[in-house]
Design an enzyme around this catalytic site. Structure first.
Site, PDB file in Angstrom:
ATOM      1  N   LYS A 114      56.237  37.938  38.024  1.00  0.00           N
ATOM      2  CA  LYS A 114      56.029  38.221  36.599  1.00  0.00           C
ATOM      3  C   LYS A 114      57.289  37.928  35.788  1.00  0.00           C
ATOM      4  O   LYS A 114      57.213  37.440  34.663  1.00  0.00           O
ATOM      5  CB  LYS A 114      55.591  39.676  36.388  1.00  0.00           C
ATOM      6  CG  LYS A 114      54.134  39.884  36.739  1.00  0.00           C
ATOM      7  CD  LYS A 114      53.597  41.189  36.192  1.00  0.00           C
ATOM      8  CE  LYS A 114      52.166  41.402  36.657  1.00  0.00           C
ATOM      9  NZ  LYS A 114      51.694  42.767  36.491  1.00  0.00           N
ATOM     10  N   LYS A 196      46.094  32.924  43.286  1.00  0.00           N
ATOM     11  CA  LYS A 196      45.154  34.028  43.095  1.00  0.00           C
ATOM     12  C   LYS A 196      44.359  33.856  41.797  1.00  0.00           C
ATOM     13  O   LYS A 196      44.894  33.400  40.800  1.00  0.00           O
ATOM     14  CB  LYS A 196      46.002  35.307  43.005  1.00  0.00           C
ATOM     15  CG  LYS A 196      45.272  36.599  43.154  1.00  0.00           C
ATOM     16  CD  LYS A 196      46.249  37.761  43.005  1.00  0.00           C
ATOM     17  CE  LYS A 196      46.750  37.911  41.573  1.00  0.00           C
ATOM     18  NZ  LYS A 196      47.471  39.165  41.305  1.00  0.00           N
ATOM     19  N   LYS A 199      43.059  36.982  35.450  1.00  0.00           N
ATOM     20  CA  LYS A 199      42.479  36.941  34.106  1.00  0.00           C
ATOM     21  C   LYS A 199      43.454  36.368  33.077  1.00  0.00           C
ATOM     22  O   LYS A 199      43.052  36.029  31.975  1.00  0.00           O
ATOM     23  CB  LYS A 199      41.959  38.326  33.686  1.00  0.00           C
ATOM     24  CG  LYS A 199      42.915  39.470  33.792  1.00  0.00           C
ATOM     25  CD  LYS A 199      42.214  40.811  33.558  1.00  0.00           C
ATOM     26  CE  LYS A 199      43.102  41.969  33.932  1.00  0.00           C
ATOM     27  NZ  LYS A 199      42.592  42.950  34.822  1.00  0.00           N
TER      28      LYS A 199
HETATM   29  P1  TYM Z   1      45.313  44.820  38.400  1.00  0.00           P
HETATM   30  O1  TYM Z   1      44.874  45.418  37.100  1.00  0.00           O
HETATM   31  O2  TYM Z   1      46.127  43.571  38.352  1.00  0.00           O
HETATM   32  O3  TYM Z   1      44.081  44.536  39.326  1.00  0.00           O
HETATM   33  C1  TYM Z   1      43.093  45.515  39.566  1.00  0.00           C
HETATM   34  C2  TYM Z   1      42.598  45.426  41.006  1.00  0.00           C
HETATM   35  O4  TYM Z   1      42.021  44.158  41.279  1.00  0.00           O
HETATM   36  C3  TYM Z   1      42.603  43.590  42.446  1.00  0.00           C
HETATM   37  N1  TYM Z   1      42.666  42.122  42.267  1.00  0.00           N
HETATM   38  C4  TYM Z   1      42.146  41.228  43.118  1.00  0.00           C
HETATM   39  N2  TYM Z   1      41.488  41.366  44.275  1.00  0.00           N
HETATM   40  C5  TYM Z   1      41.082  40.242  44.901  1.00  0.00           C
HETATM   41  N3  TYM Z   1      41.290  38.996  44.421  1.00  0.00           N
HETATM   42  C6  TYM Z   1      41.956  38.804  43.258  1.00  0.00           C
HETATM   43  N4  TYM Z   1      42.140  37.576  42.787  1.00  0.00           N
HETATM   44  C7  TYM Z   1      42.423  39.954  42.558  1.00  0.00           C
HETATM   45  N5  TYM Z   1      43.086  40.136  41.384  1.00  0.00           N
HETATM   46  C8  TYM Z   1      43.228  41.465  41.237  1.00  0.00           C
HETATM   47  C9  TYM Z   1      43.983  44.217  42.528  1.00  0.00           C
HETATM   48  O5  TYM Z   1      44.485  44.181  43.844  1.00  0.00           O
HETATM   49  C10 TYM Z   1      43.722  45.626  42.045  1.00  0.00           C
HETATM   50  O6  TYM Z   1      43.237  46.433  43.087  1.00  0.00           O
HETATM   51  N6  TYM Z   1      49.225  47.640  39.670  1.00  0.00           N
HETATM   52  C11 TYM Z   1      47.793  47.595  39.649  1.00  0.00           C
HETATM   53  C12 TYM Z   1      47.121  48.720  38.863  1.00  0.00           C
HETATM   54  C13 TYM Z   1      47.543  50.096  39.274  1.00  0.00           C
HETATM   55  C14 TYM Z   1      47.098  50.798  40.435  1.00  0.00           C
HETATM   56  C15 TYM Z   1      47.721  52.065  40.365  1.00  0.00           C
HETATM   57  C16 TYM Z   1      46.247  50.465  41.481  1.00  0.00           C
HETATM   58  C17 TYM Z   1      48.374  50.924  38.593  1.00  0.00           C
HETATM   59  N7  TYM Z   1      48.490  52.111  39.238  1.00  0.00           N
HETATM   60  C18 TYM Z   1      47.526  53.028  41.361  1.00  0.00           C
HETATM   61  C19 TYM Z   1      46.061  51.432  42.488  1.00  0.00           C
HETATM   62  C20 TYM Z   1      46.689  52.684  42.414  1.00  0.00           C
HETATM   63  C21 TYM Z   1      47.365  46.285  39.002  1.00  0.00           C
HETATM   64  O7  TYM Z   1      48.080  45.721  38.228  1.00  0.00           O
HETATM   65  O8  TYM Z   1      46.082  45.921  39.266  1.00  0.00           O
END
Ligand code: TYM
Length: 330
Positions: A114, A196, A199
């Site tokens: 990032k 990956k 969005k």
């Molecule tokens: P975020 O918002 O980027 O993504 C949300 C969830 O989607 C999963 N994900 C994917 N899984 C498979 N293939 C992909 N291409 C893909 N893109 C995203 C992510 O692994 C995630 O599970 N840091 C986290 C949010 C967060 C969080 C937490 C998660 C904040 N606090 C506590 C668990 C527990 C994030 O940015 O996810």
């Protein structure tokens, strides 16, 4: 009566969810609701690490809540809430940041990636982001955290911080385990299958949004980058595009990779892409209908958040109180 184990997870309100978010995490969130005591959060504080407009964030937060419910999260069964409605997240983050080493945070691949993409805004929040995530998880004494593969490293640091803290003060935090699906943990871009699906990709054809119309979904799959081999066979290294489409198809239909290979033996990529596109469109259709309904029920969504904040605050305050007592702040 044995107590149910606790699940916690969250997603950032940075736009409409992708098929990656859905298959990598959301589907498991939904499936685990009966068996576990689930807490699902819209992590709005996390999304501040990237510049945004206030009005836009306000909309995206409500939209993400509606997407959670449209996908099948039931606020009657699970606690659903907005991170910023529970002050303990920010408070515990400060405490935990005093138990986290710069060197550990420096190793985070998501920070490096990032920081590379936002060179003009490498803020301290981007760096300490994993500590806020650790606070989210540890506040609820979570046993399991359903996420996609990209969050594995953040779960590891959460466990390290919790063990370090427990090592000094006794058993304060439950040590959480990641819960990562066997198929679909890492859905790749349809245009560059080595990266990956995200969005924030500038190329709209690279990702499937949960709200894409069926024709758009089918068109995006038809244009998906593959190889010139013309054999539907799973091999991530030499056939990343086809392997990704096979994972997606397996994930939405429940068919194994071997079954899929047999199903498309002797058929061209055109047929295969079309079938995958139709299966995905079919899966997303009921979610889209429910989402449109929910977006006209703002009062309902506000009620969900009010109740969610009360329930979440109760659990979080208990943990924070315990932490403050242990470290001498009470
Ligand atoms: P975020 O918002 O980027 O993504 C949300 C969830 O989607 C999963 N994900 C994917 N899984 C498979 N293939 C992909 N291409 C893909 N893109 C995203 C992510 O692994 C995630 O599970 N840091 C986290 C949010 C967060 C969080 C937490 C998660 C904040 N606090 C506590 C668990 C527990 C994030 O940015 O996810």
């Amino acid at each position: 009566m044995t107590e149910k184990k606790r699940i916690f997870s969250g997603m950032q309100p940075t736009g409409i969810l992708t098929l990656g978010n859905y298959l990598g995490a959301m589907r498991n969130w939904v499936a685990l609701q009966d068996e576990y005591d689930c807490v699902y959060c819209v992590v709005d504080l996390h999304s501040l690490t990237v510049r945004h407009e206030a009005a836009e964030l306000r909309k995206r937060r409500m939209s993400l809540l509606a997407q959670y419910i449209a996908c099948g999260i039931d606020p009657e069964k699970s606690i659903v809430f907005m991170q910023s409605h529970v002050p303990a997240h920010a408070e515990l983050t400060w405490v935990l940041s005093c138990y986290t080493y710069m060197g550990e945070l420096n190793r985070m691949t998501q920070f490096k990636e990032k920081a590379g993409r936002h060179q003009d805004n490498i803020n301290a929040g981007l760096f300490t982001y994993p500590v806020l995530m650790a606070a989210d998880i540890l506040l609820y004494q979570s046993d399991l955290v359903p996420v996609g593969d990209d969050q594995k490293q953040h779960l590891e640091i959460t466990r390290d911080i919790a063990k370090r803290f427990n090592g000094v003060y006794g058993d304060v935090f439950t040590i959480p385990d990641p819960y990562i699906p066997k198929v679909g943990a890492r859905i790749m871009s349809l245009q560059e299958p080595e990266s990956k699906m995200s969005k924030s990709d500038e190329n709209q054809n690279a990702f499937i949004s949960l709200l894409d119309a069926p024709e758009t979904i089918i068109r995006k799959f038809k244009r998906a980058v593959t190889d010139s081999d013309a054999v539907v066979r799973y091999d991530e290294k030499t056939k990343p595009g086809i392997s990704n489409l096979m994972s997606i198809y397996s994930s939405v239909t429940g068919k194994s990779l071997e079954q899929i290979q047999q199903e498309f033996e002797g058929k061209g990529y055109g047929d295969f892409k079309m079938t995958v596109g139709e299966a995905v469109a079919e899966t997303l259709k009921p979610i889209q209908e429910r989402y449109q309904e929910l977006m006209t029920s703002k009062d309902y969504l506000r009620d969900v958040l009010k109740k969610g904040a009360e329930d979440a605050n109760r659990i979080a305050a208990r943990t924070l109180g315990k932490v403050y007592k242990k470290i001498g702040l009470v």
